[in-house]
Design a protein around this motif. Structure first.
Motif, PDB file in Angstrom:
ATOM      1  N   PRO A   1      65.571  34.131  43.106  1.00 48.68           N
ATOM      2  CA  PRO A   1      66.754  34.683  43.783  1.00 48.68           C
ATOM      3  C   PRO A   1      66.607  34.670  45.297  1.00 48.68           C
TER       4      PRO A   1
ATOM      5  N   GLU B   1      70.307  27.810  33.119  1.00 51.82           N
ATOM      6  CA  GLU B   1      70.441  28.849  34.145  1.00 51.82           C
ATOM      7  C   GLU B   1      71.865  29.383  34.213  1.00 51.82           C
ATOM      8  N   GLU B   2      72.837  28.470  34.039  1.00 50.79           N
ATOM      9  CA  GLU B   2      74.237  28.897  34.040  1.00 50.79           C
ATOM     10  C   GLU B   2      74.525  29.786  32.833  1.00 50.79           C
TER      11      GLU B   2
ATOM     12  N   GLY C   1      75.150  35.768  30.820  1.00 50.42           N
ATOM     13  CA  GLY C   1      74.661  36.852  29.965  1.00 50.42           C
ATOM     14  C   GLY C   1      74.460  36.428  28.530  1.00 50.42           C
TER      15      GLY C   1
ATOM     16  N   LYS D   1      72.370  31.726  31.319  1.00 51.04           N
ATOM     17  CA  LYS D   1      71.750  33.028  31.552  1.00 51.04           C
ATOM     18  C   LYS D   1      72.620  33.893  32.462  1.00 51.04           C
ATOM     19  N   LYS D   2      73.221  33.263  33.459  1.00 57.38           N
ATOM     20  CA  LYS D   2      74.099  34.010  34.363  1.00 57.38           C
ATOM     21  C   LYS D   2      75.320  34.559  33.622  1.00 57.38           C
TER      22      LYS D   2
ATOM     23  N   GLU E   1      62.134  26.993  37.905  1.00 56.12           N
ATOM     24  CA  GLU E   1      63.295  27.848  38.076  1.00 56.12           C
ATOM     25  C   GLU E   1      63.430  28.220  39.550  1.00 56.12           C
TER      26      GLU E   1
END
Length: 871
Positions: free
Chosen positions: A59, A630-631, A636, A633-634, A56
């Motif tokens: 940030p 990952e997209e 929500g 998760k972004k 992963e």
């Protein structure tokens, strides 16, 4: 060196590393995410493993965190020492392929000497014996060479199995000679308490290979960890974590609640104060992260901590069932600023603790009574080891934690036979497994024959009918066969959604599919028993037509889409702690299991229904998209806890209201759900509730059935449906009045028979013993009778039995003059009840028990006579 509070140190650490370009990450949840190797987060770097492993993207290449952690490996030492605890916070700064050794140590030196103002002459460091680079950096920074200690691999090289590893450098604080061993060569690495390690800098620069060799990592990483509580001890000049400002605030509240003084009384009081204080911190943070008490996994860790704290509160003399819930406020007072979720969930946290305290109070009372009996028997026999099967009975039958059994036995100079306990546990599991065995192992006889086939192409998200090629035909069980096709619109049972059914057409022949199972991506279409007898004509390579039952699919999809709205509505009404714990959807109804600590109220159920129906009426578009995880998760998207997802996931969104990971089938608009009605809500496990509901036309069927019941009830009660509540209340009141009259008549009857009952007493060893059975009499009436008899005479022991609809209540009552001579109703009733298959207890003057076998009552009365005779 300033006397800094724990919260001040945390803020200083964050601010320092933010000034050095670090991203300040929030503490991760104590529940590991996508990491089944951990039960609970136990270190600062544990939540960051995906970043270190490169799976992963972090940030920022520079991060700093203060991570809440739980460790229970030393739980037996918590309280017994001043340094052990289960909850702690770990400060850390991390580099993912950015800066390395020199920058890490330089910033470490700057922080402790300039920001914390530690005296440089009291700071020491250890380095790996071959790490000249770290040694030279410390010298360059100004640390005296004799303050740098080289240690071996066991102390200063970090590695866990294969993969990234490297040397480390630990920083120590010299507490002074009074803590030392007096040896001239005393320094870090010595077993004495003079030098306290507070910050470890790990330099991940190698990779350990399978042959035992080490290769250089392409991207070197930094992972540091500083125990916040330990640093607070140093900065505040105290020897114990229980003396630092925030924790002492909690401990003082516990001491005040108990009415004792810390370190001014018995050692046992101090131990119990430390246990309650530490466990309070753990339970508050665990519950705030969504962990609920249960009998397994992290839920059991929480249950054990709460119950251990509750019992130590009792040892301190705290006689209040919800004292832990009340003291939770003190934890939130000192930690709520750094962790605002504690404040947001304050009442929820206290409800969970209060509920567990209440349950444990009942468990403890029963278990302690039984354990005390066991210990009395052991004392009589001169034994020191409790039989393993008895320890297991306490655990399995009465819910008494084995750890508590161990602790209580230890306090009384005894131990349990843990090997026997484990054997009893193993025997029970084997019995359970044997009971669950069926003929399912007869199935899948042809499994090996199709394992080479490629995964079946699933068309069911968009198609209800398709042409396909037969790839395999095999036996599923003794009566049914199964077919595998290269592609299919049939959904296989998974994710709580039931499989499709339908028809396979092969030329003139039709075969009914009654089950669909997916194994390693291959769909097995199970043919019903009758059609399976006529499948000789089906061969590999045949072209066939597959068609699902569209009406059934629509009804299932309707229910599945409703579960998504339901989950979000439950979170809206009950709180964000609600997470899916299981689900099931078929063409008739849906059920949804979720984490929650108490039964939903009628008002809460109505609110959830209203929210779901409101979003149905909004006709929200339902979109299904495949995207990188990952997209998702972004966005929500809500994931099912513990579920393993690949790099590409399917996300189902219903407008902006509900966004979830999901592989099931759905409608394209919430309006097509039609309607939603909750039909049941109940508990299925500790901390897990279940909602059952219907949708669409099933709602009409459900309401029609309810209306029929109302109509029948109105007919029976000879009233209109609108007047049913009033009529029912009147009947209940009439019944209560009749019961009251009957009870008064019974009381008069009892009062009138006191003399006759006294006259029936038998003289046993100079004591009047009265034994008598009563039918259709309650416990209150038995007690009233015994009180009346004691008013008329003394030197009396009574054992009465009331038999009502097969239920038996026993009471024993002893006059005051005999109590003073050592007669004890509680001990008498305990032995008497055993004879009739029951148990109970109570005080010396009055005790009560239940029993099962009315045919043994005469034997039970004889037992009472035997007990009095040998008194």
């Amino acid at each position: 060196m300033e006397n800094l509070g724990l919260n001040e140190i945390r803020d200083l650490f964050r601010d320092f590393f933010v000034s050095k370009g670090h991203y300040a990450g929030k503490s991760a949840s104590l529940i590991p995410q996508n990491d089944k190797s951990l039960l609970i987060i136990n270190s600062g770097m544990a939540p960051l493993k995906p970043y270190f492993a490169g799976v992963e993207t972090p940030p920022s290449k520079r991060m700093t965190t203060c991570q809440k952690c739980i460790r229970t490996g030393d739980i037996d030492n918590v309280g017994k020492t001043a340094r052990h605890g289960t909850f702690f916070e770990m400060l850390g700064n991390f580099s993912f392929g950015d800066y390395f050794k020199e920058q890490s140590l330089t910033w470490g030196w700057e922080f402790i000497t300039e920001w914390l103002k530690m005296p440089k002459d009291r700071v020491w460091a250890t380095v790996y014996q071959d790490d000249d680079e770290a040694h030279d950096i410390w010298v360059k920074l100004g640390m005296p060479e004799d303050h740098i200690v080289r240690l071996g691999k066991d102390d200063n090289f970090w590695e866990i199995g294969l993969g990234p590893c490297g040397p480390c450098s630990e920083i120590f604080f010299d507490r002074g000679e009074k803590y030392g061993c007096g040896k001239p060569d005393c320094k870090p690495g010595c077993d004495c308490d003079r030098y306290i390690e507070f910050w470890n800098h790990v330099f991940s620069q190698f990779s350990k290979e399978e042959d035992g060799s080490y290769s250089d990592l392409a991207h070197k990483n930094i992972d540091t960890g500083m125990g916040l509580e330990r640093m607070a001890c140093i900065m505040q000049g105290v020897d114990s974590i229980f003396d630092i400002d925030t924790i002492r605030h909690i401990l003082n509240a516990v001491a005040e609640k108990a009415g004792v003084k810390y370190e001014q009384g018995s050692e046992q009081n101090d131990i119990s104060l430390r246990i309650v204080t530490d466990h309070l911190r753990s339970m508050v943070f665990m519950i705030s992260d969504g962990i609920l008490p249960s009998n397994e996994g992290r839920g059991y860790v929480l249950r054990r901590l709460i119950r251990r704290a509750a019992r130590n509160g009792m040892i301190l003399g705290i006689n209040q069932d919800d004292f832990l819930a009340e003291l939770a406020d003190k934890v939130i007072e000192v930690s709520g600023g750094a962790y605002p979720e504690l404040v947001e969930k304050q009442e929820y946290i206290k409800k969970i603790i209060r509920n567990e305290e209440s349950q444990f109070s009942k468990t403890l009372a029963n278990g302690l009574s039984i354990l005390n009996d066991y210990m009395s028997d052991m004392d009589a026999k001169g034994e020191k080891v409790l039989a393993g099967e008895l320890a297991f009975k306490l655990y399995d039958t009465y819910g008494f934690p084995i750890e508590l059994t161990e602790e209580i036995l230890a306090e009384n100079g005894k131990t349990p036979d843990m090997e026997g306990f484990r054997q009893s546990m193993a025997n029970q599991k084997e019995t359970a497994r044997a009971g669950q065995r069926d003929t399912s192992d007869e199935a899948w006889k042809d499994a090996g024959a199709y394992s080479h086939l490629p995964a079946t192409e699933f068309l069911g998200y968009t198609e209800t009918e398709a042409e396909a090629e037969v790839q395999f035909c095999g036996s599923y069980d003794r009566e049914r066969k199964f077919l595998i096709f290269n592609r299919t619109p049939f959904y296989a049972t998974s994710g709580g959604q039931l499989h499709d059914t339908g028809i396979v057409t092969a030329g003139e022949a039709k075969y009914h599919i009654v089950d669909v199972v997916k194994e390693n991506g291959i769909f097995l279409h199970v043919v019903d028993a009758d059609d399976s007898k006529k499948m000789d004509a089906v061969s590999e390579g045949d072209r066939v037509t597959l068609k699902i039952d569209s009406v059934k699919r629509n009804r299932i999809s309707r229910g599945h889409s409703a579960t998504h709205l339901l989950q979000q509505a439950l979170r809206d009404v009950l709180g964000d702690h609600v997470m899916q714990a299981g689900s099931y959807v078929d063409e008739n109804y849906l059920r949804f299991d979720f984490n929650h600590f108490e039964a939903m109220t009628g008002e809460e159920i109505r609110k959830v229904e209203d929210i779901v129906n409101a979003h149905i009426d909004e006709f929200l578009p339902i979109q299904m998209q495949e995207m990188p995880i990952e997209e998702a998760k972004k966005m929500g998207a809500m994931a099912l806890f513990g579920e393993k997802y690949g790099d590409i996931v399917r996300v189902v969104s219903m407008g902006d209201y509900s966004v979830e990971f999901c592989g099931g089938t759905h409608l394209d608009n919430t309006g097509k759900i039609g309607a939603f009605k909750i039909t049941a809500e109940y508990g299925v496990a500790s901390g897990v509730r279940r909602v059952e509901a219907v949708t669409g036309s099933q709602v009409i069927q459900y309401l029609d059935a309810k209306a029929a019941i109302l109509e029948e009830a109105a007919t029976v009660l000879k009233t209109g449906e609108k007047d049913l509540p009033k009529r029912a209340e009147q009947l209940l009141q009439d019944n209560r009045d009749l019961e009251k009259e009957l009870k008064a008549l019974k009381a008069d009857q009892i009062a009138g028979s006191v003399d006759a009952i006294i006259a029936s007493a038998k003289d046993v060893n100079g004591v009047k013993l009265i034994t008598k059975r009563f039918d259709n009499t309650d416990a209150d009436q038995l007690r009233e009778m015994s009180d009346a008899i004691k008013e008329h005479t003394d030197n009396v022991v009574m054992v009465f039995a009331a038999v009502n609809d097969g239920k038996i209540i026993l009471i024993a009552s002893v006059s005051e003059d005999l109590v003073s001579k050592g007669y004890h109703a509680g001990k008498i009733i305990k032995e008497v009840a055993k004879v009739a298959g029951g148990g109970g207890g109570g005080k010396a003057g009055m005790a009560q028990a239940g029993a099962k076998d009315a045919s043994k009552l005469e034997d039970a009365f004889a037992k009472a006579e035997e007990l009095i005779a040998v008194q």
